[in-house]
Design a protein around this motif. Structure first.
Motif, PDB file in Angstrom:
ATOM      1  N   VAL B  77       0.838  -1.201   0.000  1.00 37.28           N
ATOM      2  CA  VAL B  77       0.000   0.000   0.000  1.00 37.28           C
ATOM      3  C   VAL B  77       0.876   1.254   0.000  1.00 37.28           C
ATOM      4  O   VAL B  77       0.647   2.186  -0.784  1.00 37.28           O
ATOM      5  CB  VAL B  77      -0.948  -0.014   1.212  1.00 37.28           C
ATOM      6  CG1 VAL B  77      -1.611   1.343   1.389  1.00 37.28           C
ATOM      7  CG2 VAL B  77      -2.002  -1.073   1.047  1.00 37.28           C
ATOM      8  N   VAL B  78       1.920   1.269   0.850  1.00 43.30           N
ATOM      9  CA  VAL B  78       2.771   2.459   0.932  1.00 43.30           C
ATOM     10  C   VAL B  78       3.472   2.722  -0.395  1.00 43.30           C
ATOM     11  O   VAL B  78       3.473   3.842  -0.907  1.00 43.30           O
ATOM     12  CB  VAL B  78       3.778   2.303   2.087  1.00 43.30           C
ATOM     13  CG1 VAL B  78       4.846   3.360   1.993  1.00 43.30           C
ATOM     14  CG2 VAL B  78       3.055   2.407   3.410  1.00 43.30           C
ATOM     15  N   PHE B  79       4.028   1.672  -1.002  1.00 43.57           N
ATOM     16  CA  PHE B  79       4.766   1.906  -2.242  1.00 43.57           C
ATOM     17  C   PHE B  79       3.831   2.109  -3.429  1.00 43.57           C
ATOM     18  O   PHE B  79       4.204   2.725  -4.429  1.00 43.57           O
ATOM     19  CB  PHE B  79       5.790   0.800  -2.461  1.00 43.57           C
ATOM     20  CG  PHE B  79       6.916   0.918  -1.487  1.00 43.57           C
ATOM     21  CD1 PHE B  79       7.835   1.942  -1.615  1.00 43.57           C
ATOM     22  CD2 PHE B  79       7.017   0.079  -0.399  1.00 43.57           C
ATOM     23  CE1 PHE B  79       8.840   2.094  -0.692  1.00 43.57           C
ATOM     24  CE2 PHE B  79       8.031   0.226   0.527  1.00 43.57           C
ATOM     25  CZ  PHE B  79       8.938   1.240   0.378  1.00 43.57           C
ATOM     26  N   ASP B  80       2.592   1.646  -3.306  1.00 46.15           N
ATOM     27  CA  ASP B  80       1.572   1.929  -4.308  1.00 46.15           C
ATOM     28  C   ASP B  80       1.261   3.427  -4.331  1.00 46.15           C
ATOM     29  O   ASP B  80       1.143   4.031  -5.398  1.00 46.15           O
ATOM     30  CB  ASP B  80       0.312   1.136  -3.959  1.00 46.15           C
ATOM     31  CG  ASP B  80      -0.599   0.945  -5.139  1.00 46.15           C
ATOM     32  OD1 ASP B  80      -0.070   0.687  -6.233  1.00 46.15           O
ATOM     33  OD2 ASP B  80      -1.813   1.044  -4.965  1.00 46.15           O
ATOM     34  N   VAL B  81       1.167   4.019  -3.151  1.00 44.62           N
ATOM     35  CA  VAL B  81       0.932   5.454  -3.066  1.00 44.62           C
ATOM     36  C   VAL B  81       2.134   6.222  -3.608  1.00 44.62           C
ATOM     37  O   VAL B  81       1.994   7.246  -4.277  1.00 44.62           O
ATOM     38  CB  VAL B  81       0.602   5.866  -1.617  1.00 44.62           C
ATOM     39  CG1 VAL B  81       0.463   7.363  -1.496  1.00 44.62           C
ATOM     40  CG2 VAL B  81      -0.662   5.193  -1.146  1.00 44.62           C
ATOM     41  N   GLU B  82       3.330   5.694  -3.370  1.00 46.84           N
ATOM     42  CA  GLU B  82       4.537   6.337  -3.893  1.00 46.84           C
ATOM     43  C   GLU B  82       4.503   6.382  -5.419  1.00 46.84           C
ATOM     44  O   GLU B  82       4.900   7.380  -6.033  1.00 46.84           O
ATOM     45  CB  GLU B  82       5.771   5.574  -3.408  1.00 46.84           C
ATOM     46  CG  GLU B  82       7.066   6.245  -3.811  1.00 46.84           C
ATOM     47  CD  GLU B  82       8.277   5.381  -3.555  1.00 46.84           C
ATOM     48  OE1 GLU B  82       8.116   4.326  -2.930  1.00 46.84           O
ATOM     49  OE2 GLU B  82       9.355   5.763  -3.985  1.00 46.84           O
ATOM     50  N   VAL B  83       4.010   5.301  -6.039  1.00 45.45           N
ATOM     51  CA  VAL B  83       3.951   5.231  -7.509  1.00 45.45           C
ATOM     52  C   VAL B  83       3.080   6.354  -8.069  1.00 45.45           C
ATOM     53  O   VAL B  83       3.401   6.933  -9.112  1.00 45.45           O
ATOM     54  CB  VAL B  83       3.442   3.840  -7.941  1.00 45.45           C
ATOM     55  CG1 VAL B  83       3.067   3.839  -9.412  1.00 45.45           C
ATOM     56  CG2 VAL B  83       4.505   2.806  -7.691  1.00 45.45           C
ATOM     57  N   ILE B  84       2.004   6.683  -7.347  1.00 52.21           N
ATOM     58  CA  ILE B  84       1.119   7.768  -7.788  1.00 52.21           C
ATOM     59  C   ILE B  84       1.910   9.061  -7.951  1.00 52.21           C
ATOM     60  O   ILE B  84       1.724   9.813  -8.904  1.00 52.21           O
ATOM     61  CB  ILE B  84      -0.016   7.972  -6.767  1.00 52.21           C
ATOM     62  CG1 ILE B  84      -0.966   6.787  -6.799  1.00 52.21           C
ATOM     63  CG2 ILE B  84      -0.785   9.261  -7.015  1.00 52.21           C
ATOM     64  CD1 ILE B  84      -1.681   6.624  -8.090  1.00 52.21           C
ATOM     65  N   PHE B  85       2.853   9.327  -7.013  1.00 52.13           N
ATOM     66  CA  PHE B  85       3.653  10.547  -7.099  1.00 52.13           C
ATOM     67  C   PHE B  85       4.748  10.410  -8.154  1.00 52.13           C
ATOM     68  O   PHE B  85       5.124  11.390  -8.791  1.00 52.13           O
ATOM     69  CB  PHE B  85       4.270  10.871  -5.744  1.00 52.13           C
ATOM     70  CG  PHE B  85       3.264  11.358  -4.752  1.00 52.13           C
ATOM     71  CD1 PHE B  85       2.750  12.640  -4.840  1.00 52.13           C
ATOM     72  CD2 PHE B  85       2.825  10.539  -3.733  1.00 52.13           C
ATOM     73  CE1 PHE B  85       1.830  13.095  -3.937  1.00 52.13           C
ATOM     74  CE2 PHE B  85       1.894  10.992  -2.831  1.00 52.13           C
ATOM     75  CZ  PHE B  85       1.398  12.273  -2.930  1.00 52.13           C
ATOM     76  N   LEU B  86       5.262   9.206  -8.321  1.00 50.29           N
ATOM     77  CA  LEU B  86       6.322   9.008  -9.313  1.00 50.29           C
ATOM     78  C   LEU B  86       5.797   9.165 -10.736  1.00 50.29           C
ATOM     79  O   LEU B  86       6.533   9.569 -11.623  1.00 50.29           O
ATOM     80  CB  LEU B  86       6.920   7.600  -9.153  1.00 50.29           C
ATOM     81  CG  LEU B  86       7.997   7.412  -8.111  1.00 50.29           C
ATOM     82  CD1 LEU B  86       8.275   5.937  -7.934  1.00 50.29           C
ATOM     83  CD2 LEU B  86       9.265   8.120  -8.519  1.00 50.29           C
ATOM     84  N   TYR B  87       4.524   8.846 -10.936  1.00 49.98           N
ATOM     85  CA  TYR B  87       3.982   8.804 -12.292  1.00 49.98           C
ATOM     86  C   TYR B  87       4.040  10.146 -13.008  1.00 49.98           C
ATOM     87  O   TYR B  87       4.622  10.221 -14.094  1.00 49.98           O
ATOM     88  CB  TYR B  87       2.562   8.238 -12.254  1.00 49.98           C
ATOM     89  CG  TYR B  87       1.937   8.095 -13.608  1.00 49.98           C
ATOM     90  CD1 TYR B  87       2.194   6.983 -14.397  1.00 49.98           C
ATOM     91  CD2 TYR B  87       1.101   9.071 -14.113  1.00 49.98           C
ATOM     92  CE1 TYR B  87       1.642   6.858 -15.645  1.00 49.98           C
ATOM     93  CE2 TYR B  87       0.549   8.953 -15.370  1.00 49.98           C
ATOM     94  CZ  TYR B  87       0.824   7.841 -16.121  1.00 49.98           C
ATOM     95  OH  TYR B  87       0.273   7.736 -17.364  1.00 49.98           O
TER      96      TYR B  87
END
Lengths: 162, 127
Positions: B77-87
């Protein structure tokens, strides 16, 4: 074309939503919710909100459904999945009708202008996120850090007791 | 522009359609074949068992899973949220100032602290 797609996606969304409340099995309810949430991502796509659709798929379709399924997986006992508490349905009905009234009223009052097929540019979003909103962006990572460490600590104390 | 948009997501729609049609049609064709007598049906108790990698299945469908899986869900979940910002950062990387690069390193760095903490506490090991 757009209308056909919208009606198709709306039907899938509603079928998923009805599936959530109609099934007696919590796992099936969670999977129905996944269908519904992915169809909502499709609705965002026909509204040209690409980034929102991506967020919908990753956060709702990915993270939230995963957490729901893990919660079911880790907590259920053998008889649990067939029991579903329907005694709260009058409250649920009142809440649903209230939400419908608020949404319908807001659509009715606001003069809805049909937006052109212009997606809000990802470049603008990136620019404002990484320049103007740089500090909140970094704070978001700290919030995630605290959430993760908190979750680890809660999990570990639970383990020690059990 | 608009044609590109529909072409891109039309491809995804075609993929989804194939992903739905292939398994459902396999089941439907198998069922139809059994109805008209092409496919023999003589079930035995052994055949009706749940198939699990050729092993005998242990326990029912509703057993409680190991609590350790919780850690993987949280990390996901934490790294999934990180992906949103990386995109948006990755998609518009060339149009962004150098500051954005440093910023993203700080962002990922702070999250790596969380990952290092989980690793240090032994939550990534299956003991």
């Amino acid at each position: 074309m757009s209308w056909v797609l919208f009606i198709l996606l709306a039907v899938v969304t509603l079928v998923g939503g009805v599936g959530v409340v109609a099934t007696r099995n919590v796992v099936h309810a969670a999977l129905s919710l996944l269908v519904s949430l992915l169809a909502v991502a499709g609705i965002y796509l026909i509204l040209f909100a690409e980034f929102l659709a991506l967020v919908q798929v990753l956060i709702y379709g990915g993270a939230i459904i995963i957490v729901l399924l893990f919660a079911i997986m880790l907590t259920r006992s053998s008889e649990y999945p067939r029991i579903s508490d329907n005694r709260q349905w009058p409250i649920g009905l009142v809440a649903a009708v209230g939400l419908l009234a608020v949404l319908a009223a807001s659509f009715w009052i606001s003069q809805h202008q049909s937006a052109g097929p212009e997606s809000p540019a990802l470049g603008n979003l990136a620019n404002s996120l990484f320049t103007r909103w740089a500090i909140p962006f970094e704070v978001a990572s700290l919030v995630l850090l605290v959430a993760l460490i908190g979750a680890i600590i809660i999990a570990r104390t639970g383990e020690d007791e059990g | 522009m608009l044609e590109d948009y529909f072409r891109q997501y039309g491809l995804i729609a075609i993929f989804i359609a194939i992903a739905v049609i292939v398994p459902t049609s396999m089941l439907t064709i198998s069922w139809l074949a059994s109805r008209i007598g092409i496919r023999p049906t003589n079930p035995t108790p052994v055949k009706q068992e749940t198939y699990e990698c050729g092993m005998e299945a242990i326990g029912g469908r509703w057993g409680q899973f190991n609590f350790r899986y919780y850690m993987y869900a949280v990390l996901f979940v934490v790294f999934d949220v990180e992906v949103i910002f990386l995109y948006p950062w990755a998609a518009k990387f060339l149009g962004l100032p150098l500051f954005a690069l440093i910023e993203m390193f700080v962002f990922v760095g702070i999250l790596l602290v969380a990952w290092a903490y989980a690793w240090r506490k032994g939550d990534l090991e299956w003991a």
